[in-house]
Design a protein around this motif. Structure first.
Motif, mmCIF file in Angstrom:
data_model
loop_
_atom_site.group_PDB
_atom_site.id
_atom_site.type_symbol
_atom_site.label_atom_id
_atom_site.label_comp_id
_atom_site.label_asym_id
_atom_site.label_seq_id
_atom_site.Cartn_x
_atom_site.Cartn_y
_atom_site.Cartn_z
ATOM 1 N N GLY A 1 0.788 -1.225 0.000
ATOM 2 C CA GLY A 1 0.000 0.000 0.000
ATOM 3 C C GLY A 1 0.817 1.270 0.000
ATOM 4 O O GLY A 1 0.287 2.360 -0.247
ATOM 5 N N GLY A 2 2.096 1.172 0.299
ATOM 6 C CA GLY A 2 2.990 2.324 0.235
ATOM 7 C C GLY A 2 2.743 3.386 1.279
ATOM 8 O O GLY A 2 3.255 4.512 1.161
ATOM 9 N N THR A 3 1.993 3.081 2.323
ATOM 10 C CA THR A 3 1.718 4.087 3.340
ATOM 11 C C THR A 3 1.485 3.397 4.674
ATOM 12 O O THR A 3 1.829 2.232 4.860
ATOM 13 N N GLY A 4 0.887 4.111 5.609
ATOM 14 C CA GLY A 4 0.618 3.571 6.935
ATOM 15 C C GLY A 4 1.355 4.341 8.007
ATOM 16 O O GLY A 4 2.387 4.969 7.755
ATOM 17 N N ASN A 5 0.818 4.315 9.195
ATOM 18 C CA ASN A 5 1.448 4.965 10.341
ATOM 19 C C ASN A 5 1.276 4.085 11.569
ATOM 20 O O ASN A 5 0.178 3.607 11.852
ATOM 21 N N TRP A 6 2.358 3.862 12.259
ATOM 22 C CA TRP A 6 2.325 3.060 13.475
ATOM 23 C C TRP A 6 3.196 3.759 14.513
ATOM 24 O O TRP A 6 4.399 3.768 14.424
ATOM 25 N N GLY A 7 2.535 4.340 15.474
ATOM 26 C CA GLY A 7 3.279 4.997 16.536
ATOM 27 C C GLY A 7 3.402 6.498 16.330
ATOM 28 O O GLY A 7 2.706 7.108 15.523
ATOM 29 N N GLY A 8 4.293 7.070 17.046
ATOM 30 C CA GLY A 8 4.418 8.517 17.086
ATOM 31 C C GLY A 8 3.866 9.022 18.404
ATOM 32 O O GLY A 8 2.923 8.451 18.950
ATOM 33 N N SER A 9 4.449 10.062 18.933
ATOM 34 C CA SER A 9 4.091 10.496 20.270
ATOM 35 C C SER A 9 4.058 12.014 20.388
ATOM 36 O O SER A 9 4.284 12.736 19.417
ATOM 37 N N TYR A 10 3.799 12.446 21.610
ATOM 38 C CA TYR A 10 3.741 13.866 21.958
ATOM 39 C C TYR A 10 4.497 14.085 23.263
ATOM 40 O O TYR A 10 4.634 13.170 24.073
ATOM 41 N N LEU A 11 4.948 15.307 23.447
ATOM 42 C CA LEU A 11 5.464 15.733 24.737
ATOM 43 C C LEU A 11 4.487 16.747 25.313
ATOM 44 O O LEU A 11 4.035 17.654 24.616
ATOM 45 N N ALA A 12 4.174 16.588 26.590
ATOM 46 C CA ALA A 12 3.193 17.447 27.228
ATOM 47 C C ALA A 12 3.696 17.891 28.596
ATOM 48 O O ALA A 12 4.572 17.254 29.191
ATOM 49 N N VAL A 13 3.126 18.992 29.080
ATOM 50 C CA VAL A 13 3.507 19.564 30.365
ATOM 51 C C VAL A 13 2.319 19.442 31.326
ATOM 52 O O VAL A 13 1.319 20.147 31.159
ATOM 53 N N PRO A 14 2.384 18.566 32.305
ATOM 54 C CA PRO A 14 1.272 18.431 33.254
ATOM 55 C C PRO A 14 1.206 19.636 34.194
ATOM 56 O O PRO A 14 2.243 20.193 34.574
ATOM 57 N N LYS A 15 0.001 20.012 34.563
ATOM 58 C CA LYS A 15 -0.162 21.146 35.466
ATOM 59 C C LYS A 15 0.475 20.884 36.820
ATOM 60 O O LYS A 15 0.868 21.815 37.525
ATOM 61 N N GLY A 16 0.602 19.621 37.193
ATOM 62 C CA GLY A 16 1.208 19.289 38.472
ATOM 63 C C GLY A 16 2.718 19.380 38.491
ATOM 64 O O GLY A 16 3.340 19.212 39.548
ATOM 65 N N GLY A 17 3.340 19.657 37.355
ATOM 66 C CA GLY A 17 4.783 19.804 37.313
ATOM 67 C C GLY A 17 5.240 21.098 37.957
ATOM 68 O O GLY A 17 4.462 22.045 38.125
ATOM 69 N N LYS A 18 6.525 21.178 38.289
ATOM 70 C CA LYS A 18 7.042 22.333 39.027
ATOM 71 C C LYS A 18 7.539 23.461 38.137
ATOM 72 O O LYS A 18 7.572 24.615 38.571
ATOM 73 N N HIS A 19 7.951 23.159 36.923
ATOM 74 C CA HIS A 19 8.669 24.150 36.118
ATOM 75 C C HIS A 19 8.053 24.245 34.721
ATOM 76 O O HIS A 19 8.633 23.782 33.741
ATOM 77 N N HIS A 20 6.887 24.861 34.625
ATOM 78 C CA HIS A 20 6.148 24.870 33.368
ATOM 79 C C HIS A 20 6.919 25.538 32.244
ATOM 80 O O HIS A 20 7.012 24.993 31.133
ATOM 81 N N ARG A 21 7.452 26.724 32.485
ATOM 82 C CA ARG A 21 8.085 27.458 31.378
ATOM 83 C C ARG A 21 9.408 26.833 30.961
ATOM 84 O O ARG A 21 9.707 26.749 29.775
ATOM 85 N N GLU A 22 10.192 26.395 31.918
ATOM 86 C CA GLU A 22 11.431 25.717 31.547
ATOM 87 C C GLU A 22 11.134 24.423 30.797
ATOM 88 O O GLU A 22 11.837 24.065 29.849
ATOM 89 N N ALA A 23 10.101 23.733 31.234
ATOM 90 C CA ALA A 23 9.708 22.501 30.551
ATOM 91 C C ALA A 23 9.262 22.801 29.126
ATOM 92 O O ALA A 23 9.621 22.088 28.185
ATOM 93 N N ALA A 24 8.471 23.872 28.955
ATOM 94 C CA ALA A 24 8.001 24.237 27.620
ATOM 95 C C ALA A 24 9.153 24.614 26.706
ATOM 96 O O ALA A 24 9.155 24.288 25.512
ATOM 97 N N GLU A 25 10.147 25.285 27.253
ATOM 98 C CA GLU A 25 11.300 25.649 26.433
ATOM 99 C C GLU A 25 12.048 24.403 25.951
ATOM 100 O O GLU A 25 12.444 24.303 24.791
ATOM 101 N N LEU A 26 12.203 23.425 26.841
ATOM 102 C CA LEU A 26 12.859 22.182 26.442
ATOM 103 C C LEU A 26 12.011 21.426 25.422
ATOM 104 O O LEU A 26 12.544 20.904 24.432
ATOM 105 N N VAL A 27 10.706 21.356 25.632
ATOM 106 C CA VAL A 27 9.817 20.705 24.674
ATOM 107 C C VAL A 27 9.946 21.357 23.304
ATOM 108 O O VAL A 27 10.044 20.677 22.275
ATOM 109 N N ALA A 28 9.932 22.685 23.286
ATOM 110 C CA ALA A 28 10.036 23.404 22.026
ATOM 111 C C ALA A 28 11.341 23.086 21.304
ATOM 112 O O ALA A 28 11.365 22.873 20.082
#
Length: 434
Positions: free
Chosen positions: A308-335
């Motif tokens: 079929g020449g196509t298909g997708n299996w997997g792939g992920s996301y990075l997210a910042v939970p509200k319960g974390g301590k360092h939202h902005r530093e975490a967002a900068e690393l994610v970016a």
């Protein structure tokens, strides 16, 4: 299994935080007043599952060199289902949530629809400028109805077939990747070639590793599999799901599979022990094969476009939970981790395929010496471009896990396919009712 992201406003955020580092160790970039590590550094805890590849590709070290006020500590869990269970407990108030958490693609619909109050809107932390850089379906899946973006996409999993050219040759099959792509242009063709392989296979070698891998690859090509666009479960009425089941059951009945459970120790060992000659191969599998097969596998493995020449299996996301301590530093690393430059680097080093269009364009010419100079950039880029926008529901992974567990019983225990299918449907119904 993942990776990539964000320029414009992220660069501004990076410059701001770097400047603040000089005077106050990111005091102005902290989000919740979380304490540092005791030595003047902010410790960012990153919770992941499987092998994202950031550490292996040297990205953490590179980031810490340019951000001397940050220390990155990664926490790994091998099995995604165990990892996600722990994350859910911590989100519910159990404590111990990390500053950054990985989210598998099969979980993102649940996060967006049912857990939006637990995660930080990345737009509010300056990442909005990078949303347009993604393949449209990648960013859309992590966006709530009111426009909050809860996850920054890492990799995607465009599909191919990885195969052992030496074992194919020993069984009298062609080894040219273009000829093979023609022979297995359909999944029925792939299974038929497996029957031919098995008739002349080297002793103790099977055509493929696992029929659940075959099943998941077929499902990964469908626009709708377990849910329809309205969010209704259709796993037991969708003919494409039953077709994938039946074809995988045929492969099990024909003894084409080594009957291995993927990501278990015997499966890992089989990569270097001639245990199987082919497997459904999302881009992230490239790095996994290199790790498991080692230097002895170089030149033996190859890559061809899949059925079929196509298909997708997997792939992920990075997210910042509200319960974390360092939202902005975490967002900068994610970016930074998900910026196009890092996404391209991850593909070249680890095989994790980009989800941002600029990074995809930059890797199209990539060839891999380990895989006989296979044009992996072109093969996976084409598969990604042909991929339909997939519908995933809130319990997508739970449905998949119960179906593949039942399919394993056909392969490993000889359970009749019809009986196993009934068990699968019953198990899914019970899971969705819980």
């Amino acid at each position: 299994m993942r990776t990539r992201y964000v320029r414009g406003r992220v660069r501004a955020l990076s410059a701001l935080c770097t400047a603040l580092l000089v005077g106050s160790v990111l005091a102005g970039c902290g989000s919740d007043g979380g304490s540092g590590s005791g030595d003047g550094k902010v410790t960012l805890n990153v919770g992941l599952f499987g092998t994202f590849g950031f550490e292996e590709a040297g990205l953490y070290s590179e980031y810490q060199q340019t951000h001397p006020g940050v220390r990155i500590v990664q926490h790994d869990t091998e099995k995604e289902e165990d990892y996600w269970r722990t994350v859910q407990t911590r989100l519910a108030g159990g404590g111990g949530i990390d500053d950054i958490q990985g989210i598998e693609v099969g979980r993102i619909a649940d996060v967006v629809r049912n857990q939006a109050d637990k995660w930080v809107d990345l737009n509010s932390l300056g990442l909005a400028g990078g949303n347009a850089e993604y393949l449209p379906w990648k960013s859309k899946a992590a966006t709530t109805a009111d426009g909050k973006v809860l996850g920054a996409g890492t990799d995607i999993g465009p599909m191919a077939i990885c195969y052992r050219s030496d074992l194919f040759r020993a069984a009298g099959l062609p080894t040219d990747r273009e000829e093979l792509a023609r022979r297995w242009s359909t999944w029925e063709g792939y299974v038929e070639l497996g029957r031919q392989f098995q008739a002349n296979a080297p002793k103790k070698t099977h055509y493929l590793d696992s029929v659940t891998g075959l099943y998941n690859a077929i499902i990964g090509q469908q626009q709708e599999s377990y849910y329809d666009a309205a969010g209704k479960p259709i796993y037991d009425t969708n003919p494409t799901v039953k077709h994938a089941w039946d074809l995988a059951a045929q492969a099990a009945d024909g003894k084409l599979s080594a009957a291995l459970q993927q990501f278990q120790s015997d499966w890992n060992q089989a990569f270097s022990a001639d245990g199987f000659a082919s497997l459904s191969c999302p881009a992230w599998m490239i790095g996994y094969i290199k790790t498991q097969a080692g230097d002895a596998g170089k030149g033996k493995w190859d890559v061809a476009a899949g059925p079929g020449g196509t298909g997708n299996w997997g792939g992920s996301y990075l997210a910042v939970p509200k319960g974390g301590k360092h939202h902005r530093e975490a967002a900068e690393l994610v970016a930074w981790l998900t910026a196009p430059e890092q996404q391209a680097k991850m593909f070249r080093k680890q095989g994790n395929f980009p989800s941002k269009t600029g990074a995809i364009e930059s890797v199209k010419a990539t060839m891999d010496p380990y895989f006989n100079n296979a044009p992996i950039g072109a093969i996976f880029s084409t598969a990604a471009e042909r991929m339909p926008v997939q519908v995933t529901g809130v319990r997508h992974n739970d449905i998949k896990d119960n179906i593949t567990t039942a399919l394993t019983s056909v392969e490993a225990q000889g359970v009749k396919p019809d009986d196993a299918w009934k068990r699968a449907r019953d198990a899914v119904r019970n899971a969705l009712a819980s």
